[in-house]
Design a protein around this motif. Sequence first.
Motif, PDB file in Angstrom:
ATOM      1  N   ALA A 119       0.814  -1.408   0.290  1.00 56.59           N
ATOM      2  CA  ALA A 119      -0.051  -0.043   0.204  1.00 56.59           C
ATOM      3  C   ALA A 119       0.601   1.166  -0.523  1.00 56.59           C
ATOM      4  O   ALA A 119       1.863   0.918   0.360  1.00 56.59           O
ATOM      5  CB  ALA A 119      -0.518  -0.034   1.256  1.00 56.59           C
ATOM      6  N   PRO A 120       0.426   2.431  -0.629  1.00 53.24           N
ATOM      7  CA  PRO A 120      -0.928   2.133  -1.509  1.00 53.24           C
ATOM      8  C   PRO A 120      -0.922   2.119  -2.888  1.00 53.24           C
ATOM      9  O   PRO A 120      -1.488   2.659  -3.974  1.00 53.24           O
ATOM     10  CB  PRO A 120      -0.973   3.986  -1.417  1.00 53.24           C
ATOM     11  CG  PRO A 120       0.670   4.621  -1.620  1.00 53.24           C
ATOM     12  CD  PRO A 120       0.890   3.846  -0.819  1.00 53.24           C
ATOM     13  N   PHE A 121       0.200   0.744  -2.966  1.00 52.33           N
ATOM     14  CA  PHE A 121       0.084   0.437  -3.928  1.00 52.33           C
ATOM     15  C   PHE A 121      -0.514  -0.704  -4.372  1.00 52.33           C
ATOM     16  O   PHE A 121      -0.383  -1.783  -3.394  1.00 52.33           O
ATOM     17  CB  PHE A 121       1.515   0.275  -4.679  1.00 52.33           C
ATOM     18  CG  PHE A 121       2.363   1.844  -5.288  1.00 52.33           C
ATOM     19  CD1 PHE A 121       2.312   2.732  -5.933  1.00 52.33           C
ATOM     20  CD2 PHE A 121       3.256   2.204  -4.555  1.00 52.33           C
ATOM     21  CE1 PHE A 121       2.789   3.466  -6.323  1.00 52.33           C
ATOM     22  CE2 PHE A 121       3.686   3.814  -3.945  1.00 52.33           C
ATOM     23  CZ  PHE A 121       3.566   3.922  -4.881  1.00 52.33           C
ATOM     24  N   ALA A 122      -1.895  -0.567  -5.341  1.00 54.50           N
ATOM     25  CA  ALA A 122      -2.891  -1.924  -4.942  1.00 54.50           C
ATOM     26  C   ALA A 122      -2.839  -2.938  -6.163  1.00 54.50           C
ATOM     27  O   ALA A 122      -2.164  -2.220  -6.827  1.00 54.50           O
ATOM     28  CB  ALA A 122      -4.294  -0.974  -5.243  1.00 54.50           C
ATOM     29  N   LYS A 123      -2.878  -3.892  -5.843  1.00 55.63           N
ATOM     30  CA  LYS A 123      -3.208  -5.309  -6.931  1.00 55.63           C
ATOM     31  C   LYS A 123      -4.669  -6.089  -6.797  1.00 55.63           C
ATOM     32  O   LYS A 123      -4.247  -6.235  -5.758  1.00 55.63           O
ATOM     33  CB  LYS A 123      -1.756  -6.700  -7.036  1.00 55.63           C
ATOM     34  CG  LYS A 123      -0.490  -5.711  -7.221  1.00 55.63           C
ATOM     35  CD  LYS A 123       0.931  -7.064  -7.629  1.00 55.63           C
ATOM     36  CE  LYS A 123       2.618  -6.099  -7.722  1.00 55.63           C
ATOM     37  NZ  LYS A 123       2.317  -5.831  -6.671  1.00 55.63           N
ATOM     38  N   ASN A 170       5.890   8.312  -8.294  1.00 52.28           N
ATOM     39  CA  ASN A 170       5.825   7.968  -7.037  1.00 52.28           C
ATOM     40  C   ASN A 170       5.551   8.134  -5.769  1.00 52.28           C
ATOM     41  O   ASN A 170       4.494   8.891  -4.659  1.00 52.28           O
ATOM     42  CB  ASN A 170       6.312   6.116  -6.581  1.00 52.28           C
ATOM     43  CG  ASN A 170       6.421   5.241  -7.673  1.00 52.28           C
ATOM     44  OD1 ASN A 170       5.225   5.395  -8.756  1.00 52.28           O
ATOM     45  ND2 ASN A 170       7.034   4.916  -7.876  1.00 52.28           N
ATOM     46  N   ASP A 171       6.432   9.016  -6.234  1.00 53.53           N
ATOM     47  CA  ASP A 171       6.577  10.553  -4.883  1.00 53.53           C
ATOM     48  C   ASP A 171       5.363  11.049  -4.343  1.00 53.53           C
ATOM     49  O   ASP A 171       4.790  11.365  -3.720  1.00 53.53           O
ATOM     50  CB  ASP A 171       7.681  10.661  -4.878  1.00 53.53           C
ATOM     51  CG  ASP A 171       8.779  10.130  -3.939  1.00 53.53           C
ATOM     52  OD1 ASP A 171       8.685   9.288  -3.692  1.00 53.53           O
ATOM     53  OD2 ASP A 171      10.138  10.758  -4.783  1.00 53.53           O
ATOM     54  N   ARG A 172       4.930  11.603  -5.540  1.00 46.55           N
ATOM     55  CA  ARG A 172       4.155  12.714  -6.013  1.00 46.55           C
ATOM     56  C   ARG A 172       2.254  12.089  -5.586  1.00 46.55           C
ATOM     57  O   ARG A 172       1.741  12.927  -4.843  1.00 46.55           O
ATOM     58  CB  ARG A 172       3.903  13.042  -7.822  1.00 46.55           C
ATOM     59  CG  ARG A 172       3.118  14.664  -7.748  1.00 46.55           C
ATOM     60  CD  ARG A 172       2.391  14.953  -8.542  1.00 46.55           C
ATOM     61  NE  ARG A 172       2.024  16.902  -8.523  1.00 46.55           N
ATOM     62  CZ  ARG A 172       2.036  16.644  -9.984  1.00 46.55           C
ATOM     63  NH1 ARG A 172       2.568  16.541 -10.857  1.00 46.55           N
ATOM     64  NH2 ARG A 172       1.158  17.957 -10.016  1.00 46.55           N
TER      65      ARG A 172
END
Length: 657
Positions: A70-74, A492-494
């Motif tokens: 998270a916050p990168f979902a699969k 990704n940071d933004r």
Amino acid sequence: MSSATGQSTQGSQDDVPSAYPPPPEFAENAVAKAGLYDEAEQDRLAYWAKEARRLQWDTDFTDTLDWTDAPFAKWFVGGKLNVAANCVDRHVDAGNGDRVAIHWVGEPGDTRDITYSDLLTEVSQAANYFTSLGLVAGDRVAVYMPMVPEAIVTILACARLGLPHSVVFAGFSAGALRSRVDDAEAKLVVTTDGQFRRGQPAPLKEAVDSALGTGDDAAKSVEKVLVVRRTGHDPDLNWVDGRDVWWHETVANASDTHAYEAFDAEHPLFLLYTSGTTGKPKGILHTSGGYLTQVSSTFHNVFDHRPESDVFWCGADIGWVTGHSYLVYGPLSNGATEIIYEGTPNSPNEHRHFEIIEKYRVTTYYIAPTLIRTFMKWGREIPDAHDLSSLRLLGSVGEPINPEAWRWYREVLGANSAPIVDTWWQTETGGMMVSPLPGVTATKPGSAMKPLPGISAKIVDDDANEVAQGEQGYLVIDKPWPAMLRGIWRDNDRYKETYWSRFAAQGWYFAGDGARYDSDGALWVLGRIDDVMNISGHRISTSEVESALVNHHGVAEAAVIGAADETTGQGIVAFVILRGSTVDTGDDLIKELKDQVSKDISPIAKPREIYVVPELPKTRSGKIMRRLLKDVAEGRELGDTSTLVDPTVFENIRKKK
Ligand code: 6R9
């Protein structure tokens, strides 16, 4: 603040209902059943897994959600599918190839009916041609096209090949196109020679040429520019040999059979740039399985969709997210028959939309509140001159809809019976998030009612505490959802900073909108939090004041901003457009309007200044650009006006000031 937009309206209109239960005959046969809320509540992931299986998967998924990074979902881990095959081949295979997918209506009056079989042929040809150019899955394609059928074909061909598309609204400037092409490093740009706008052919390829530049200044990533002949207006069209190719000489001659490949559920489907509060636009990234699941499911349930009998019309342009989700992927994945209209609502005259509704017996109509208010301004005699009895469901999107416009929409277009679905969502959410389910949820004019099944939202204060009913707070999404953005392209940071830092400890998505629950538990979206004014310490939303102004019988549309004020922090400045029939009585009218706001909301909300203007500055997606009105009100030079439909509106507004 205790006064809600809806409550203020109730106060002044005792004779009209404040809530509309689902019409019984609608409820009886509704596609969505009340049980969906409980089902999703009990097991949210099982609910979405079930909705995902409405689609055709070449390889079934093994896990519904992986949120460990998270916050990168699969979503739908291990699953493979082809998005275009879901939108096209599947319906042909099911024996529905002869069903019309698209009734296309060109602005000059030319039309085309495109069946699902036709679509399969054309998408296959485009896919074969794109492949012959050497494009491989993962390469980006920029789409800079008006609302012509080839735009849909291009989008679907990209999806078929796993080429993420980046649609750039055809009204954006060359500069805007260039920055998006560069950011995504697009290899192919698809465009048209020109476009029809308000009855006139206007150049479009010219902007592509100027965007892509030449020599040292040339856009490095671009290898080909594919051009559809739409207007044929320019016999001396500039042509770059080796780079530019005509659609009718290439795609149209390509083989019309194409075997698709299935892609991973998380394969990137598209980028769509939206402007942030600062600087460079953000390339919002959406992927395949989760996105298609949610847009397909919400299209089915929220539009109560019946593929055999419905004719759907979404008035959005493909250049913004509503066009992606509810003009391309949602309807076509459901095998819908839909209208695609190329032009403006008043070409050749104000009857255009209603003629189309009448001719094609449109059942389901989905537009933005700004268009509803424009119709109100033109007067009800225009829709009244047409048989609109086919309309059975109306939708609204893009902005808070003021109760006055909601009632007008229901009464004049919906024959006082069609349910209205006011759908809140964003480019970032990919699909609808908050909306009534027609036939299940009662509706209230101006309220988006409640989160859809499988969606979890809260309204909280700065400290992440849920606010009391009636109080205003921030709208957050506290659990991941299938169509959520997967990031900002190469930043990704933004992504983390913009959406996940405000409530980092809780892991909630910060939507940037203010909202409140009223005493019945109905959810009211109050607009972007940067649209919330602070008048002597009172938080008043711009839409609340706009709603009160539009509640005055003489006003068609209003835009309100908070301008710097030495004593009160901010002072309310309003810009209003009068209805065609209203006589401008000068100071008397202004006083009446101020009193109306004072009475509807509170004297604190009384505008400091009100200007009667002929037009309001709007973006192409129909949102009022309050930032620019603020510049005018505070006497500054105007900021960036490149996204305005009509930059000249300011001359008229300044003249009035
Ligand atoms: C779909 C779309 C998103 C912003 C969103 C909010 C506003 C959209 C709304 C609404 C109140 C609704 N918004 N729908 N506000 N009621 N039904 O418009 O996406 O262009 O990204 O805009 O639009 O402020 O945050 P997008």
